[in-house]
Scaffold this active site. Structure first.
Site, PDB file in Angstrom:
ATOM      1  N   ASP A  37      41.298 -21.652  29.527  1.00  0.00           N
ATOM      2  CA  ASP A  37      40.965 -22.905  28.848  1.00  0.00           C
ATOM      3  C   ASP A  37      39.502 -22.894  28.428  1.00  0.00           C
ATOM      4  O   ASP A  37      38.671 -22.247  29.083  1.00  0.00           O
ATOM      5  CB  ASP A  37      41.243 -24.090  29.784  1.00  0.00           C
ATOM      6  CG  ASP A  37      41.458 -25.394  29.029  1.00  0.00           C
ATOM      7  OD1 ASP A  37      42.618 -25.834  28.949  1.00  0.00           O
ATOM      8  OD2 ASP A  37      40.474 -25.949  28.513  1.00  0.00           O
ATOM      9  N   ASP A  58      37.632 -19.083  24.545  1.00  0.00           N
ATOM     10  CA  ASP A  58      37.750 -19.711  23.226  1.00  0.00           C
ATOM     11  C   ASP A  58      38.800 -18.910  22.486  1.00  0.00           C
ATOM     12  O   ASP A  58      38.539 -17.796  22.034  1.00  0.00           O
ATOM     13  CB  ASP A  58      36.411 -19.668  22.493  1.00  0.00           C
ATOM     14  CG  ASP A  58      36.476 -20.269  21.096  1.00  0.00           C
ATOM     15  OD1 ASP A  58      37.587 -20.645  20.653  1.00  0.00           O
ATOM     16  OD2 ASP A  58      35.423 -20.350  20.441  1.00  0.00           O
ATOM     17  N   ARG A 143      50.070 -35.466   8.663  1.00  0.00           N
ATOM     18  CA  ARG A 143      49.862 -34.359   9.603  1.00  0.00           C
ATOM     19  C   ARG A 143      49.867 -33.030   8.845  1.00  0.00           C
ATOM     20  O   ARG A 143      50.440 -32.054   9.294  1.00  0.00           O
ATOM     21  CB  ARG A 143      50.962 -34.351  10.681  1.00  0.00           C
ATOM     22  CG  ARG A 143      50.992 -35.554  11.595  1.00  0.00           C
ATOM     23  CD  ARG A 143      49.748 -35.654  12.471  1.00  0.00           C
ATOM     24  NE  ARG A 143      49.877 -36.699  13.474  1.00  0.00           N
ATOM     25  CZ  ARG A 143      49.664 -37.988  13.264  1.00  0.00           C
ATOM     26  NH1 ARG A 143      49.316 -38.406  12.038  1.00  0.00           N
ATOM     27  NH2 ARG A 143      49.783 -38.860  14.239  1.00  0.00           N
ATOM     28  N   TYR A 146      48.031 -30.007  10.716  1.00  0.00           N
ATOM     29  CA  TYR A 146      48.726 -29.771  11.977  1.00  0.00           C
ATOM     30  C   TYR A 146      50.106 -29.158  11.726  1.00  0.00           C
ATOM     31  O   TYR A 146      50.508 -28.206  12.395  1.00  0.00           O
ATOM     32  CB  TYR A 146      48.855 -31.081  12.747  1.00  0.00           C
ATOM     33  CG  TYR A 146      49.534 -30.944  14.083  1.00  0.00           C
ATOM     34  CD1 TYR A 146      48.856 -30.402  15.173  1.00  0.00           C
ATOM     35  CD2 TYR A 146      50.847 -31.353  14.270  1.00  0.00           C
ATOM     36  CE1 TYR A 146      49.466 -30.271  16.404  1.00  0.00           C
ATOM     37  CE2 TYR A 146      51.475 -31.219  15.500  1.00  0.00           C
ATOM     38  CZ  TYR A 146      50.781 -30.685  16.561  1.00  0.00           C
ATOM     39  OH  TYR A 146      51.399 -30.547  17.783  1.00  0.00           O
ATOM     40  N   LYS A 150      51.592 -25.491  13.042  1.00  0.00           N
ATOM     41  CA  LYS A 150      52.753 -25.350  13.918  1.00  0.00           C
ATOM     42  C   LYS A 150      53.907 -24.626  13.218  1.00  0.00           C
ATOM     43  O   LYS A 150      54.705 -23.946  13.866  1.00  0.00           O
ATOM     44  CB  LYS A 150      53.197 -26.717  14.429  1.00  0.00           C
ATOM     45  CG  LYS A 150      52.196 -27.343  15.391  1.00  0.00           C
ATOM     46  CD  LYS A 150      51.936 -26.440  16.602  1.00  0.00           C
ATOM     47  CE  LYS A 150      51.026 -27.077  17.626  1.00  0.00           C
ATOM     48  NZ  LYS A 150      50.820 -26.227  18.821  1.00  0.00           N
ATOM     49  N   PRO A 182      47.473 -36.991  28.309  1.00  0.00           N
ATOM     50  CA  PRO A 182      46.174 -37.665  28.246  1.00  0.00           C
ATOM     51  C   PRO A 182      45.618 -37.742  26.828  1.00  0.00           C
ATOM     52  O   PRO A 182      44.870 -38.676  26.503  1.00  0.00           O
ATOM     53  CB  PRO A 182      45.289 -36.794  29.143  1.00  0.00           C
ATOM     54  CG  PRO A 182      46.231 -36.213  30.138  1.00  0.00           C
ATOM     55  CD  PRO A 182      47.494 -35.952  29.359  1.00  0.00           C
TER      56      PRO A 182
END
Length: 248
Positions: A37, A58, A143, A146, A150, A182
């Site tokens: 991460d 990264d 979107r 994005y 994907k 979250p």
């Protein structure tokens, strides 16, 4: 359950959301987990709870990925969960935003798979699981970048599955709809502080089943696909979307 005993698993984005749920699930089934991460502090928090190993990486930087994998002797499973989002259509998506989404969601998956496959070929095979999205399959308003990213994740998965099927490497992906992470809570707090519950209801209603999914539900599907129970499955994309693609 002990489906992952003696298995080494790398989970990107493993410090939060779906990635964290995957790390917890696979660790509970005996895996040796590396939580890769960008946020090392958060990764260490999860790793300490799971007796796992945190690695700062990264995913969009080749040298960072190479450095991360130099710390891992063997890779049995790679789960690519790291990703970023952006709201905007074609005309409202700035080039900088497009590049940011591409670098993490597309280039990052490419670099992580490339490094993991090299390790897997040395040890006779392995499993790759990429987290795509329903945006890979259906049009979602505002979107653009994005969805581009994907869609690439889905097709990269199919390509890797095809090219390495005879070398013991399986590659699949999952396509979640909205999952209550979250990130969702932060998005609502930032953009809809005065009508959070109303917007939460709208986000939930987008799924015909009437709610958002949970990270644990996605992790359950991923655990199955990465296990030997799914040894006959490769080059597949599994929807986990509460009926979104079924009814659209």
């Amino acid at each position: 359950m002990s489906r992952f005993l003696h298995k080494t698993v790398v989970v990107t984005g493993g410090a939060s959301g779906i990635g964290e749920a995957v790390a917890r699930r696979l660790a509970s089934e005996g895996a040796r987990v590396f939580i890769a991460d960008y946020n090392l502090e958060a990764a260490n928090r999860v790793a300490n709870e799971l007796q796992a190993t945190a690695i700062q990486v990264d995913v969009a930087d080749a040298s960072s990925v190479t450095k991360a994998f130099a710390q891992i002797e063997k890779v049995d499973v790679l789960v690519n969960s790291a990703g970023v989002a952006h709201i905007g259509n074609l005309q409202t998506t700035a080039e900088a935003d497009f590049d940011r989404i591409y670098n993490v969601n597309v280039k990052g998956v490419y670099l992580m798979m490339q490094a993991a496959v090299s390790k897997m070929l040395e040890s006779g095979g392995g499993v790759i699981l990429n987290v795509a999205s329903v945006a890979s399959k259906v049009g979602i308003s505002d979107r653009f970048a994005y969805s581009m990213s994907k869609g690439a994740v889905l097709t990269m998965t199919l390509s890797v599955a095809k090219d390495f099927v005879s070398q013991g490497i399986r590659a699949n992906c999952v396509c979640p709809a909205r999952i209550h992470t979250p990130f969702v809570d932060g998005f609502l707090a930032k953009n809809y502080p005065d009508n959070r519950e109303e917007m939460l209801g709208k986000l939930s209603a987008y799924q015909p089943i009437g709610r958002m999914g949970t990270p644990a539900e996605v992790a359950s599907l991923i655990a199955f696909l990465c296990s030997d129970e799914a040894s006959f499955i490769t080059g597949s994309c599994y929807d986990i979307d509460g009926g979104v693609t079924l009814l659209r």
